[in-house]
Design a protein around this motif. Structure first.
Motif, PDB file in Angstrom:
ATOM      1  N   UNK A 167      -5.522 -17.986   0.810  1.00  0.00           N
ATOM      2  CA  UNK A 167      -6.890 -17.751   1.571  1.00  0.00           C
ATOM      3  C   UNK A 167      -7.656 -16.593   0.754  1.00  0.00           C
ATOM      4  N   UNK A 168      -8.913 -16.303   1.371  1.00  0.00           N
ATOM      5  CA  UNK A 168      -9.509 -15.082   0.883  1.00  0.00           C
ATOM      6  C   UNK A 168      -9.130 -13.556   1.220  1.00  0.00           C
ATOM      7  N   UNK A 169      -7.943 -13.743   2.157  1.00  0.00           N
ATOM      8  CA  UNK A 169      -7.251 -12.421   2.627  1.00  0.00           C
ATOM      9  C   UNK A 169      -6.345 -11.759   1.562  1.00  0.00           C
ATOM     10  N   UNK A 170      -6.229 -12.500   0.262  1.00  0.00           N
ATOM     11  CA  UNK A 170      -5.273 -11.982  -0.658  1.00  0.00           C
ATOM     12  C   UNK A 170      -5.779 -12.378  -1.968  1.00  0.00           C
ATOM     13  N   UNK A 171      -6.572 -11.479  -2.532  1.00  0.00           N
ATOM     14  CA  UNK A 171      -7.249 -11.458  -3.937  1.00  0.00           C
ATOM     15  C   UNK A 171      -6.982 -10.347  -5.033  1.00  0.00           C
ATOM     16  N   UNK A 172      -6.971 -10.770  -6.248  1.00  0.00           N
ATOM     17  CA  UNK A 172      -6.648  -9.866  -7.388  1.00  0.00           C
ATOM     18  C   UNK A 172      -8.095  -9.603  -7.852  1.00  0.00           C
ATOM     19  N   UNK A 173      -8.652  -8.334  -8.133  1.00  0.00           N
ATOM     20  CA  UNK A 173      -9.779  -8.095  -8.738  1.00  0.00           C
ATOM     21  C   UNK A 173      -9.333  -7.499 -10.322  1.00  0.00           C
ATOM     22  N   UNK A 211      -8.176   1.887   4.945  1.00  0.00           N
ATOM     23  CA  UNK A 211      -8.705   0.899   5.959  1.00  0.00           C
ATOM     24  C   UNK A 211      -7.465   0.063   6.852  1.00  0.00           C
ATOM     25  N   UNK A 212      -7.473   0.210   8.262  1.00  0.00           N
ATOM     26  CA  UNK A 212      -6.438  -0.263   8.884  1.00  0.00           C
ATOM     27  C   UNK A 212      -6.271  -1.779   8.825  1.00  0.00           C
ATOM     28  N   UNK A 213      -7.295  -2.565   8.116  1.00  0.00           N
ATOM     29  CA  UNK A 213      -7.018  -3.788   8.156  1.00  0.00           C
ATOM     30  C   UNK A 213      -6.313  -4.392   6.954  1.00  0.00           C
ATOM     31  N   UNK A 214      -6.125  -3.440   6.056  1.00  0.00           N
ATOM     32  CA  UNK A 214      -5.751  -3.524   4.590  1.00  0.00           C
ATOM     33  C   UNK A 214      -3.903  -3.474   4.891  1.00  0.00           C
ATOM     34  N   UNK A 215      -3.117  -4.568   4.471  1.00  0.00           N
ATOM     35  CA  UNK A 215      -1.856  -4.672   4.514  1.00  0.00           C
ATOM     36  C   UNK A 215      -1.202  -3.966   3.245  1.00  0.00           C
ATOM     37  N   UNK A 216      -1.973  -4.484   1.927  1.00  0.00           N
ATOM     38  CA  UNK A 216      -1.573  -3.981   0.624  1.00  0.00           C
ATOM     39  C   UNK A 216      -2.432  -3.863  -0.123  1.00  0.00           C
ATOM     40  N   UNK A 217      -2.535  -2.576  -1.063  1.00  0.00           N
ATOM     41  CA  UNK A 217      -3.395  -2.712  -2.109  1.00  0.00           C
ATOM     42  C   UNK A 217      -2.590  -1.835  -3.270  1.00  0.00           C
ATOM     43  N   UNK A 218      -2.857  -2.423  -4.364  1.00  0.00           N
ATOM     44  CA  UNK A 218      -2.035  -1.761  -5.464  1.00  0.00           C
ATOM     45  C   UNK A 218      -2.727  -2.014  -6.612  1.00  0.00           C
ATOM     46  N   UNK A 219      -2.569  -1.466  -7.753  1.00  0.00           N
ATOM     47  CA  UNK A 219      -3.025  -1.822  -9.066  1.00  0.00           C
ATOM     48  C   UNK A 219      -2.151  -1.584 -10.103  1.00  0.00           C
ATOM     49  N   UNK A 267      -7.817  -3.017 -15.209  1.00  0.00           N
ATOM     50  CA  UNK A 267      -6.888  -2.974 -14.442  1.00  0.00           C
ATOM     51  C   UNK A 267      -7.045  -4.051 -13.418  1.00  0.00           C
ATOM     52  N   UNK A 268      -5.618  -4.570 -12.692  1.00  0.00           N
ATOM     53  CA  UNK A 268      -5.609  -5.483 -11.881  1.00  0.00           C
ATOM     54  C   UNK A 268      -5.441  -4.767 -10.352  1.00  0.00           C
ATOM     55  N   UNK A 269      -6.600  -5.265  -9.514  1.00  0.00           N
ATOM     56  CA  UNK A 269      -6.418  -4.421  -8.160  1.00  0.00           C
ATOM     57  C   UNK A 269      -6.024  -5.730  -7.310  1.00  0.00           C
ATOM     58  N   UNK A 270      -5.051  -5.605  -6.740  1.00  0.00           N
ATOM     59  CA  UNK A 270      -4.625  -6.577  -5.620  1.00  0.00           C
ATOM     60  C   UNK A 270      -4.898  -5.909  -4.087  1.00  0.00           C
ATOM     61  N   UNK A 271      -5.417  -7.082  -3.304  1.00  0.00           N
ATOM     62  CA  UNK A 271      -5.751  -6.661  -2.241  1.00  0.00           C
ATOM     63  C   UNK A 271      -5.277  -7.694  -1.156  1.00  0.00           C
ATOM     64  N   UNK A 272      -4.526  -7.158  -0.113  1.00  0.00           N
ATOM     65  CA  UNK A 272      -4.143  -8.249   1.022  1.00  0.00           C
ATOM     66  C   UNK A 272      -4.498  -7.683   2.467  1.00  0.00           C
ATOM     67  N   UNK A 273      -5.045  -8.533   3.225  1.00  0.00           N
ATOM     68  CA  UNK A 273      -5.540  -7.849   4.318  1.00  0.00           C
ATOM     69  C   UNK A 273      -5.061  -8.856   5.617  1.00  0.00           C
ATOM     70  N   UNK A 274      -5.313  -8.204   7.002  1.00  0.00           N
ATOM     71  CA  UNK A 274      -4.853  -8.857   8.243  1.00  0.00           C
ATOM     72  C   UNK A 274      -5.796 -10.198   8.452  1.00  0.00           C
ATOM     73  N   UNK A 275      -6.840 -10.152   7.992  1.00  0.00           N
ATOM     74  CA  UNK A 275      -7.654 -11.398   8.293  1.00  0.00           C
ATOM     75  C   UNK A 275      -8.846 -11.087   7.627  1.00  0.00           C
ATOM     76  N   UNK A 276      -9.369 -10.123   7.446  1.00  0.00           N
ATOM     77  CA  UNK A 276     -10.622  -9.641   6.712  1.00  0.00           C
ATOM     78  C   UNK A 276     -10.596 -10.244   5.369  1.00  0.00           C
TER      79      UNK A 276
END
Length: 109
Positions: free
Chosen positions: A21-27, A47-55, A65-74
């Protein structure tokens, strides 16, 4: 300019894995390196809504660079935008402080 050339000029790609879903995206940020990657990762992780962010940089000869973000619902795109805005604010503050301190050290005639 050919359509292929225009595709090469993109500075940002958004990749969403199938079934996610839209809560887990790679930029994918083209023409960027550790300077932006690490500072943006740091700001996004605040950001407290972010579970994981790495590049990662896929290969030293590639300037992206590949930047991966996973959030709690946002939506991850919202966290990405907020991280960019927060980083911009911090950079503007540092620049203001630097310029003010430089002006105060100018010798008086």
């Amino acid at each position: 300019m050919a359509a292929e050339d225009e595709e090469d000029k993109r500075s940002l790609e958004v990749i969403q894995a199938e079934g996610m879903d839209e809560t887990c995206v790679t930029f994918v940020l083209h023409e960027e390196d550790h300077t932006l990657g690490n500072s943006l990762r740091y700001m996004i992780m605040k950001n407290p809504d972010v579970v994981f962010c790495g590049y990662s940089i896929t290969h030293p000869s590639e300037d992206k660079i590949n930047l991966r973000i996973q959030t709690k619902g946002l939506p991850a795109i919202d966290s990405f935008r907020r991280g960019l805005c927060d980083l911009t604010t911090v950079c503007e503050h540092v620049l203001d402080i630097f310029e003010c301190s430089s002006l105060s050290r100018v010798p008086q005639k």
